[in-house]
Design a protein around this motif. Structure first.
Motif, PDB file in Angstrom:
ATOM      1  N   ASP A  79     -33.771  20.782  30.899  1.00  0.00           N
ATOM      2  CA  ASP A  79     -33.460  22.194  30.747  1.00  0.00           C
ATOM      3  C   ASP A  79     -32.657  22.498  29.491  1.00  0.00           C
ATOM      4  OD1 ASP A  79     -34.730  22.839  33.082  1.00  0.00           O
ATOM      5  OD2 ASP A  79     -32.946  22.598  34.305  1.00  0.00           O
ATOM      6  N   LEU A  80     -32.738  21.647  28.485  1.00  0.00           N
ATOM      7  CA  LEU A  80     -31.976  21.874  27.259  1.00  0.00           C
ATOM      8  C   LEU A  80     -32.348  23.206  26.612  1.00  0.00           C
ATOM      9  CD1 LEU A  80     -32.113  18.307  25.688  1.00  0.00           C
ATOM     10  CD2 LEU A  80     -30.207  19.369  26.899  1.00  0.00           C
ATOM     11  N   LEU A  81     -33.636  23.474  26.504  1.00  0.00           N
ATOM     12  CA  LEU A  81     -34.078  24.727  25.913  1.00  0.00           C
ATOM     13  C   LEU A  81     -33.738  25.902  26.821  1.00  0.00           C
ATOM     14  CD1 LEU A  81     -35.575  26.351  23.764  1.00  0.00           C
ATOM     15  CD2 LEU A  81     -37.688  25.849  25.004  1.00  0.00           C
ATOM     16  N   HIS A  83     -31.433  26.324  29.109  1.00  0.00           N
ATOM     17  CA  HIS A  83     -30.008  26.640  29.202  1.00  0.00           C
ATOM     18  C   HIS A  83     -29.428  27.204  27.911  1.00  0.00           C
ATOM     19  CE1 HIS A  83     -29.249  25.520  33.276  1.00  0.00           C
ATOM     20  NE2 HIS A  83     -29.869  24.367  33.096  1.00  0.00           N
ATOM     21  N   SER A  84     -30.135  27.025  26.815  1.00  0.00           N
ATOM     22  CA  SER A  84     -29.639  27.577  25.554  1.00  0.00           C
ATOM     23  C   SER A  84     -30.106  29.017  25.340  1.00  0.00           C
ATOM     24  CB  SER A  84     -30.085  26.699  24.386  1.00  0.00           C
ATOM     25  OG  SER A  84     -31.486  26.758  24.234  1.00  0.00           O
ATOM     26  N   LEU A  85     -30.998  29.489  26.205  1.00  0.00           N
ATOM     27  CA  LEU A  85     -31.530  30.845  26.069  1.00  0.00           C
ATOM     28  C   LEU A  85     -30.686  31.850  26.842  1.00  0.00           C
ATOM     29  CD1 LEU A  85     -35.327  30.097  26.595  1.00  0.00           C
ATOM     30  CD2 LEU A  85     -34.175  30.560  24.440  1.00  0.00           C
ATOM     31  N   ARG A  87     -30.042  34.825  29.569  1.00  0.00           N
ATOM     32  CA  ARG A  87     -30.517  34.872  30.963  1.00  0.00           C
ATOM     33  C   ARG A  87     -31.911  35.495  31.100  1.00  0.00           C
ATOM     34  NH1 ARG A  87     -29.593  33.062  35.783  1.00  0.00           N
ATOM     35  NH2 ARG A  87     -29.796  34.429  37.556  1.00  0.00           N
ATOM     36  N   ARG A  90     -34.478  33.096  29.798  1.00  0.00           N
ATOM     37  CA  ARG A  90     -34.565  31.959  30.725  1.00  0.00           C
ATOM     38  C   ARG A  90     -35.374  32.344  31.962  1.00  0.00           C
ATOM     39  NH1 ARG A  90     -29.246  29.992  31.242  1.00  0.00           N
ATOM     40  NH2 ARG A  90     -28.867  31.658  32.717  1.00  0.00           N
TER      41      ARG A  90
END
Length: 182
Positions: A79-81, A83-85, A87, A90
């Motif tokens: 979920d690296l990508l 969680h960086s977005l 809400r 995401r």
């Protein structure tokens, strides 16, 4: 299993039944393989058709496990990508991912049903006991059908409530709470 927010007891009960079916069938595979191994190595007499039956029952267990995964999403993920977005992005990403999963699960239902029909008409059976394959394939198909249900529920929760899988990051705590309630 944690109580779904706004999901009600019927949804919670359905998910619990799916999880229990998966667990019971996996337990049956384990007992069958252990019993056959004991028979083979200690008494030089394995249980007939253990190989065929265990692989067919394992398929049933995997299908029902997929149904449990369809709701909880407790599979290996990066979920690296995500969680960086922000809400909203995401949630859009989750919605797209679960839509793709639902599409593939629907295709799997269709193809497994074709396999059930082929096994029924073809008379496929195990080697020694001549057990028909189609009941096992039907069990697999029912598990995949349950996966369509659970994946659709998860997709609905993402679309309606913006829920992602963070609620199941601490799944062990939820399971302990549910065991205490039972």
């Amino acid at each position: 299993m944690s109580q779904p927010q706004n999901g009600g007891r019927s949804l919670s009960g359905a998910i619990l039944i799916i999880e229990r079916i998966a667990g019971i069938v996996l337990g049956l595979v384990t007992v069958l393989i252990v019993a056959s191994s004991i028979g083979r190595y200690l008494f030089a007499s394995p249980i007939a058709d253990t190989f065929d039956v265990s692989r067919l029952v394992l398929g049933v267990a995997i299908a029902w496990g997929l149904a449990s995964l369809g709701y909880h999403g407790t599979h290996i993920k990066v979920d690296l990508l995500a969680h960086s977005l922000p809400r909203k992005l995401r949630n859009a990403m989750n919605f797209f991912a679960w839509s793709v999963l639902l599409g593939f699960t629907l295709l799997l239902v269709w193809k497994i049903w074709e396999r059930v029909q082929a096994a029924m008409s073809g008379g496929d059976a195990t080697m020694e006991l001549r057990l028909a394959h189609w009941p096992f394939f039907l069990g697999i198909w029912l598990g995949i059908l349950a996966a369509v249900f659970t994946t659709a529920i998860r997709l609905w929760l993402i679309a309606r409530e913006g829920r992602d899988l963070g609620e199941y990051d601490g799944i062990d705590e939820h399971l302990l709470e549910d065991i205490k309630k039972s």
